[in-house]
Motif scaffolding. Structure first.
Motif, mmCIF file in Angstrom:
data_model
loop_
_atom_site.group_PDB
_atom_site.id
_atom_site.type_symbol
_atom_site.label_atom_id
_atom_site.label_comp_id
_atom_site.label_asym_id
_atom_site.label_seq_id
_atom_site.Cartn_x
_atom_site.Cartn_y
_atom_site.Cartn_z
ATOM 1 N N THR A 133 0.834 -1.201 0.000
ATOM 2 C CA THR A 133 0.000 0.000 0.000
ATOM 3 C C THR A 133 0.872 1.255 0.000
ATOM 4 O O THR A 133 2.055 1.203 0.381
ATOM 5 C CB THR A 133 -0.900 0.034 1.240
ATOM 6 N N PRO A 134 0.293 2.407 -0.394
ATOM 7 C CA PRO A 134 1.057 3.662 -0.288
ATOM 8 C C PRO A 134 1.517 3.974 1.130
ATOM 9 O O PRO A 134 2.634 4.471 1.329
ATOM 10 C CB PRO A 134 0.062 4.704 -0.809
ATOM 11 N N LEU A 135 0.680 3.672 2.121
ATOM 12 C CA LEU A 135 1.097 3.892 3.500
ATOM 13 C C LEU A 135 2.281 2.998 3.841
ATOM 14 O O LEU A 135 3.232 3.429 4.504
ATOM 15 C CB LEU A 135 -0.062 3.624 4.461
ATOM 16 N N GLY A 136 2.243 1.753 3.399
ATOM 17 C CA GLY A 136 3.361 0.850 3.649
ATOM 18 C C GLY A 136 4.646 1.340 3.007
ATOM 19 O O GLY A 136 5.728 1.263 3.605
ATOM 20 N N ALA A 137 4.537 1.855 1.774
ATOM 21 C CA ALA A 137 5.722 2.378 1.091
ATOM 22 C C ALA A 137 6.286 3.580 1.843
ATOM 23 O O ALA A 137 7.508 3.712 2.007
ATOM 24 C CB ALA A 137 5.365 2.763 -0.339
ATOM 25 N N ALA A 138 5.404 4.458 2.310
ATOM 26 C CA ALA A 138 5.851 5.644 3.046
ATOM 27 C C ALA A 138 6.512 5.258 4.362
ATOM 28 O O ALA A 138 7.555 5.813 4.736
ATOM 29 C CB ALA A 138 4.665 6.575 3.297
ATOM 30 N N LEU A 139 5.928 4.310 5.089
ATOM 31 C CA LEU A 139 6.509 3.891 6.367
ATOM 32 C C LEU A 139 7.854 3.212 6.148
ATOM 33 O O LEU A 139 8.818 3.479 6.888
ATOM 34 C CB LEU A 139 5.548 2.949 7.096
ATOM 35 N N GLN A 140 7.941 2.346 5.161
ATOM 36 C CA GLN A 140 9.216 1.678 4.903
ATOM 37 C C GLN A 140 10.292 2.700 4.544
ATOM 38 O O GLN A 140 11.423 2.641 5.047
ATOM 39 C CB GLN A 140 9.081 0.647 3.784
ATOM 40 N N ASP A 141 9.955 3.664 3.685
ATOM 41 C CA ASP A 141 10.922 4.705 3.340
ATOM 42 C C ASP A 141 11.344 5.492 4.577
ATOM 43 O O ASP A 141 12.538 5.747 4.791
ATOM 44 C CB ASP A 141 10.319 5.665 2.318
ATOM 45 N N ALA A 142 10.383 5.892 5.390
ATOM 46 C CA ALA A 142 10.692 6.707 6.567
ATOM 47 C C ALA A 142 11.585 5.955 7.546
ATOM 48 O O ALA A 142 12.537 6.521 8.110
ATOM 49 C CB ALA A 142 9.395 7.137 7.249
ATOM 50 N N ASP A 143 11.304 4.679 7.765
ATOM 51 C CA ASP A 143 12.112 3.893 8.692
ATOM 52 C C ASP A 143 13.520 3.703 8.148
ATOM 53 O O ASP A 143 14.505 3.791 8.898
ATOM 54 C CB ASP A 143 11.434 2.539 8.940
ATOM 55 N N ARG A 144 13.651 3.462 6.854
ATOM 56 C CA ARG A 144 14.976 3.284 6.267
ATOM 57 C C ARG A 144 15.767 4.585 6.258
ATOM 58 O O ARG A 144 17.001 4.565 6.422
ATOM 59 C CB ARG A 144 14.849 2.692 4.859
ATOM 60 N N LEU A 145 15.098 5.707 6.083
ATOM 61 C CA LEU A 145 15.807 6.982 6.137
ATOM 62 C C LEU A 145 16.482 7.176 7.490
ATOM 63 O O LEU A 145 17.571 7.743 7.571
ATOM 64 C CB LEU A 145 14.840 8.140 5.876
ATOM 65 N N ASP A 146 15.844 6.706 8.546
ATOM 66 C CA ASP A 146 16.411 6.909 9.876
ATOM 67 C C ASP A 146 17.652 6.057 10.102
ATOM 68 O O ASP A 146 18.365 6.248 11.086
ATOM 69 C CB ASP A 146 15.368 6.622 10.964
ATOM 70 N N ALA A 147 17.922 5.107 9.203
ATOM 71 C CA ALA A 147 19.141 4.308 9.273
ATOM 72 C C ALA A 147 20.283 4.947 8.492
ATOM 73 O O ALA A 147 21.404 4.431 8.510
ATOM 74 C CB ALA A 147 18.883 2.903 8.729
ATOM 75 N N LEU A 148 20.016 6.060 7.803
ATOM 76 C CA LEU A 148 21.005 6.697 6.948
ATOM 77 C C LEU A 148 21.441 8.044 7.511
ATOM 78 O O LEU A 148 20.849 8.566 8.444
ATOM 79 C CB LEU A 148 20.421 6.884 5.543
ATOM 80 N N GLY A 149 22.474 8.617 6.900
ATOM 81 C CA GLY A 149 22.934 9.936 7.267
ATOM 82 C C GLY A 149 23.634 9.985 8.615
ATOM 83 O O GLY A 149 24.077 8.965 9.155
ATOM 84 N N ALA A 150 23.742 11.177 9.164
ATOM 85 C CA ALA A 150 24.397 11.346 10.461
ATOM 86 C C ALA A 150 23.677 10.565 11.558
ATOM 87 O O ALA A 150 24.304 9.970 12.436
ATOM 88 C CB ALA A 150 24.467 12.832 10.815
ATOM 89 N N LEU A 151 22.341 10.570 11.495
ATOM 90 C CA LEU A 151 21.584 9.780 12.470
ATOM 91 C C LEU A 151 21.891 8.296 12.326
ATOM 92 O O LEU A 151 21.985 7.564 13.314
ATOM 93 C CB LEU A 151 20.082 10.020 12.284
ATOM 94 N N GLY A 152 22.047 7.839 11.099
ATOM 95 C CA GLY A 152 22.384 6.440 10.877
ATOM 96 C C GLY A 152 23.717 6.067 11.482
ATOM 97 O O GLY A 152 23.878 4.978 12.055
ATOM 98 N N VAL A 153 24.706 6.963 11.375
ATOM 99 C CA VAL A 153 26.007 6.712 11.987
ATOM 100 C C VAL A 153 25.865 6.594 13.502
ATOM 101 O O VAL A 153 26.419 5.678 14.130
ATOM 102 C CB VAL A 153 26.992 7.833 11.611
#
Length: 235
Positions: A133-153
């Motif tokens: 679903t679109p909600l599922g795609a948005a949640l998966q993207d949002a959760d994966r974003l939090d594993a990246l970048g300075a926050l991910g480090v």
């Protein structure tokens, strides 16, 4: 004498971002109370993580119902198992089952609870699912974003320390002549997962932000290589 506001779960301080999210719909406070009572937080999965994921779920699904986006983000780790737990791959399914059973008792329709549960079920990297679903795609993207970048480090370092992993293999920090093992070395997690995430995003907002945050992580590894006096890892 006035009392300080009660701290958010798994955090020593109140979270203004979380408060703003809960104010979007009166049902969300009940959802958060339930999550506080159920979720076992760790170094990378706490109230601040949930609030960040909620904000990005809203950005990645701007046309969906805000209450469902925030409910999905707040509950996506309600069953939070350690990275080295034998049932880790089933955590999202267990969370989805809990969401489907509980949200109708907190003012959501069974249909809304089902939609949130589908998103929660499919968000997990360990499960390897493509959201339905679109909600599922948005949640998966949002959760994966939090594993990246300075926050991910920060998050990968926090989890590595919590699990007692060595920071890196000094003889082969980029796992060029051995199999990458993120159960032994924290830096190996960049190569087993984090640098592979870019390209798995579904939404335009998620894709753009993932590219930016991946560049940040590569810059971190380049700086780490300089400090180790070795060549940086290849692309």
């Amino acid at each position: 004498m006035t009392r300080d506001p009660a701290p958010s779960a798994a955090s020593g301080r109140p979270d203004a971002h979380l408060d703003a999210l809960l104010a979007l719909d009166p049902r969300l406070s009940a959802v958060w109370t339930w999550v506080q009572g159920q979720m076992r937080p760790d170094a990378a999965h706490d109230s601040a993580h949930l609030a960040r994921v909620a904000r990005w779920t809203l950005r990645c699904a701007p046309d969906g119902p805000p209450a469902l986006a925030v409910a999905a983000a707040l509950t996506h780790d309600v069953v939070n198992l350690p990275k080295n737990h034998p049932q880790r791959a089933q955590a999202s399914e267990l969370s989805a089952q809990a969401v489907r059973a509980t949200l109708p008792t907190l003012g959501f329709t069974p249909a809304d609870a089902h939609e949130v549960a589908l998103a929660v079920r499919d968000h997990s990297y360990s499960r390897g699912a493509r959201p339905e679903t679109p909600l599922g795609a948005a949640l998966q993207d949002a959760d994966r974003l939090d594993a990246l970048g300075a926050l991910g480090v920060l998050r990968v370092a926090g989890v590595g320390g919590q699990l007692g992993r060595a920071m890196l293999d000094p003889a082969d920090p980029w796992a060029q002549n051995r199999e990458a093992d993120d159960l032994a070395f924290t830096v190996d997690h960049f190569f087993t997962k984090l640098l592979r995430l870019d390209g798995t995003f579904h939404t335009p907002a998620g894709q753009a932000e993932a590219r930016r945050r991946t560049r940040t992580m590569r810059a971190f590894l380049t700086e780490l290589a300089s400090e180790l006096d070795v060549d940086p890892p290849g692309e």
